[in-house]
Design a protein around this motif. Structure first.
Motif, PDB file in Angstrom:
ATOM      1  N   TYR A  62       6.712   6.222 -75.340  1.00 57.31           N
ATOM      2  CA  TYR A  62       7.249   4.889 -75.634  1.00 57.31           C
ATOM      3  C   TYR A  62       8.662   4.728 -75.083  1.00 57.31           C
ATOM      4  O   TYR A  62       9.029   3.645 -74.601  1.00 57.31           O
ATOM      5  CB  TYR A  62       7.243   4.649 -77.138  1.00 57.31           C
ATOM      6  CG  TYR A  62       7.744   3.281 -77.529  1.00 57.31           C
ATOM      7  CD1 TYR A  62       6.917   2.168 -77.430  1.00 57.31           C
ATOM      8  CD2 TYR A  62       9.049   3.093 -77.971  1.00 57.31           C
ATOM      9  CE1 TYR A  62       7.371   0.910 -77.773  1.00 57.31           C
ATOM     10  CE2 TYR A  62       9.509   1.836 -78.303  1.00 57.31           C
ATOM     11  CZ  TYR A  62       8.671   0.751 -78.205  1.00 57.31           C
ATOM     12  OH  TYR A  62       9.134  -0.500 -78.529  1.00 57.31           O
ATOM     13  N   HIS A  76       2.395  -0.738 -78.327  1.00 56.99           N
ATOM     14  CA  HIS A  76       2.109   0.448 -77.520  1.00 56.99           C
ATOM     15  C   HIS A  76       1.039   1.335 -78.145  1.00 56.99           C
ATOM     16  O   HIS A  76       0.515   2.225 -77.475  1.00 56.99           O
ATOM     17  CB  HIS A  76       3.388   1.254 -77.295  1.00 56.99           C
ATOM     18  CG  HIS A  76       3.438   1.902 -75.943  1.00 56.99           C
ATOM     19  ND1 HIS A  76       3.320   1.193 -74.768  1.00 56.99           N
ATOM     20  CD2 HIS A  76       3.577   3.195 -75.561  1.00 56.99           C
ATOM     21  CE1 HIS A  76       3.385   2.016 -73.746  1.00 56.99           C
ATOM     22  NE2 HIS A  76       3.533   3.227 -74.197  1.00 56.99           N
ATOM     23  N   SER A 268       2.466   1.028 -83.863  1.00 56.79           N
ATOM     24  CA  SER A 268       3.359   0.494 -82.828  1.00 56.79           C
ATOM     25  C   SER A 268       4.776   0.356 -83.360  1.00 56.79           C
ATOM     26  O   SER A 268       5.755   0.670 -82.667  1.00 56.79           O
ATOM     27  CB  SER A 268       2.851  -0.871 -82.341  1.00 56.79           C
ATOM     28  OG  SER A 268       1.637  -0.742 -81.639  1.00 56.79           O
TER      29      SER A 268
END
Length: 422
Positions: A62, A76, A268
Motif C-alpha cells: 500500500y 486497496h 482497506s
C-alpha cells in the motif's frame, strides 16, 4: 563542481543515515525472523507472527501507492482479496488433481496471488490512475464498494457470505514442508515476507520508483522531461496491486478461507492506518506500523473493549503531531541521542516522555471509567484495587491532574524548543 551542486548534495541523507534508516532495520528484521523459532514459540505466538507477516507485505504494498506515489486509495483490499480468492480456487484445484494444477506446490501460491492482484490492478488502474488526488481516492472508494457488493452476488466466484475454503496440505512439498504444522507455515511466511521486502525495496531504487516520487511531488515537471505521469501512476498502481495480491495469497494459505469481508472497506482502512502510523516517508515505516497495529488488534482486545478507541486516538495524534510516524520518531530520537547537544536533548526527551505518560494515565482512567459507566451494569474501573467510579472524587483527580500536568510539561518543552530556534 559548482557550490550550488555541492550544497544540493549536502541536502540528501548521508551514507550512514541511509544505512541506519534503510538497510539496518531490514537486517534486524531478518535476524528476528531467524531467531523466533529458537524460542520454541507457542501456537498463539505463531498465529500472531503469521498475521504480522501478512500485514507487513500488505502495508508495504500500500505504501508504494501512498508514500512513494502520493495516491490515496480507500480500496486497496480489493487486490488483496482478489489475489487470495484466486489462490483458494487454485488450492481446491490442486486438491482435486485438476489438470496442470495437480503438481503445483501450495508453497508457490503467493506467486499466483501476485499475478491475480497485478492483473486486476492493471485493469482497474487503466482508468482510475487517469486522475490524481481526491478524484483518484473517490474512484478507489467506488471500485471497492462495487467489487465488495459483487462478492455477495457471484457465489460461484466468491462463495457468498460463507466465502471459499480449502486445504493447504495437498500437492507436492517444497523444502520438505508439508504445510500442515504451524512451524511449516512459519517458514512459508518468513520466506515470502523476506522476498517481498527485498523486491519492494529494490523497486523503490529503480528508475520507475524514482519517477513515482517525482510524479507525486511535481507531475508537471515529470511531463516536461518527457515522461507520462499517468503511465507512471498506472505502472506503480499495478505493482502495488500485485504485491497486495501476494499478501492475499499468503493469507489464503494461512487461514485456508476467504470471505467477502476481505474485499470490504475495513481492511482497506486498516492498511491505511498501518502505513500512516508507521511512517509513509520511510520504507521501514509500514513494517513498524503493521507490527504494532497487528499486536494491538490481536492482544489489546483481551484487556479492554475500548481498544478501537485507543487505536483511533493514536492515529489522530500521529497525524497531528508526528506526521512522519513511528519510524520518524525512532530515527529522530536516534539522531538526537547521537547529535552534538545530546545532553540537552536527553533532558527534553525525558520531560516529554513524562508528560506523555501522565496524559496517557489520565486518558486511560477517563476512557475505562466512561466505558463501564456507559454499559450501565454498575461496573467500575478497578486498577490496582482502586474503586474508580463516576461519583468518586479520586477518579476525577486521577483524570484532571495527570492530563493537566502532562500538558504543562509538553508545553514547557515546546516553548524551550521555540526559544532555542529563535
Amino acid at each position: 563542481m559548482s557550490e550550488t551542486t555541492q550544497s544540493m548534495q549536502n541536502v540528501g541523507p548521508t551514507s550512514g543515515a541511509k544505512f541506519r534508516q534503510r538497510t539496518l532495520p531490514i537486517l534486524i528484521f531478518i535476524a528476528i525472523i531467524l531467531a523466533i523459532p529458537m524460542t520454541d514459540p507457542s501456537r498463539t505466538v505463531y498465529t500472531l507472527v503469521h498475521q504480522m507477516a501478512i500485514n507487513i507485505v500488505f502495508a508495504l504494498a500500500y505504501n508504494m501507492l501512498l508514500g512513494k506515489g502520493g495516491m490515496l486509495s480507500f480500496g486497496h483490499a480489493v487486490y488483496f482479496g482478489l489475489g487470495g480468492y484466486y489462490c483458494l480456487h487454485v488450492m481446491n484445484w490442486i486438491a482435486e488433481g485438476a489438470g496442470i494444477w495437480a503438481n503445483f506446490p501450495v508453497f508457490f501460491l503467493p506467486v499466483l496471488g501476485f499475478l491475480a492482484g497485478g492483473l486486476s490492478a492493471a485493469v482497474i488502474g487503466s482508468f482510475s490512475t487517469r486522475r490524481a488526488g481526491t478524484t483518484f481516492a473517490m474512484i478507489s472508494l467506488g471500485v471497492a464498494e462495487l467489487i465488495a457488493s459483487g462478492a455477495f452476488m457471484f457465489d460461484s466466484l466468491f462463495g457468498g457470505e460463507q466465502g471459499i475454503s480449502g486445504d493447504r496440505m495437498n500437492g507436492p512439498q517444497v523444502f520438505g514442508l508439508s504445510m500442515g504444522p504451524m512451524s511449516d507455515i512459519y517458514w512459508f511466511m518468513a520466506f515470502w515476507t523476506v522476498i517481498s521486502i527485498i523486491a519492494m525495496y529494490a523497486f523503490t531504487r529503480t528508475p520507475l520508483g524514482r519517477l513515482s516520487e517525482a510524479t507525486r511531488d511535481n507531475p508537471q515537471r515529470v511531463q516536461f522531461i518527457g515522461y507520462n505521469p499517468t503511465r507512471v501512476r498506472w505502472l506503480v498502481f499495478t505493482a502495488s496491486g500485485a504485491f497486495a495480491g501476494l499478501a492475499g495469497g499468503m493469507s489464503a494459505v494461512n487461514y485456508e478461507i476467504f470471505t467477502p469481508e476481505a474485499l470490504s472497506l475495513i481492511p482497506s482502512g486498516f492498511v491505511l492506518i498501518m502505513a500512516y502510523v508507521g511512517g509513509i516517508t520511510y520504507f521501514v515505516g509500514p513494517i513498524m506500523g503493521a507490527i504494532l497495529l497487528t499486536y494491538m488488534s490481536s492482544m489489546m482486545s483481551d484487556f479492554t473493549e475500548a481498544w478501537l478507541l485507543y487505536l483511533g486516538l493514536m492515529f489522530v495524534i500521529i497525524v497531528m503531531y508526528a506526521p512522519r510516524g513511528i519510524a520518524g520518531i525512532v530515527f529522530g530520537v536516534w539522531d538526537g541521542l547521537t547529535g552534538p547537544d545530546k545532553g540537552t536533548y536527553i533532558g527534553r526527551l525525558l520531560v516529554q516522555i513524562a508528560g506523555m505518560v501522565l496524559m496517557l494515565i489520565g486518558l486511560i482512567v477517563l476512557v475505562e471509567m466512561s466505558i463501564r459507566w456507559s454499559n450501565g451494569y454498575g461496573e467500575v474501573f478497578e486498577p490496582f484495587g482502586l474503586h474508580l467510579g463516576t461519583t468518586n472524587v479520586l477518579t476525577w483527580i486521577l483524570i484532571i491532574v495527570p492530563i493537566g500536568a502532562g500538558a504543562a510539561l509538553l508545553r514547557r518543552v515546546n516553548r524551550e524548543k521555540e526559544e532555542a530556534v529563535a
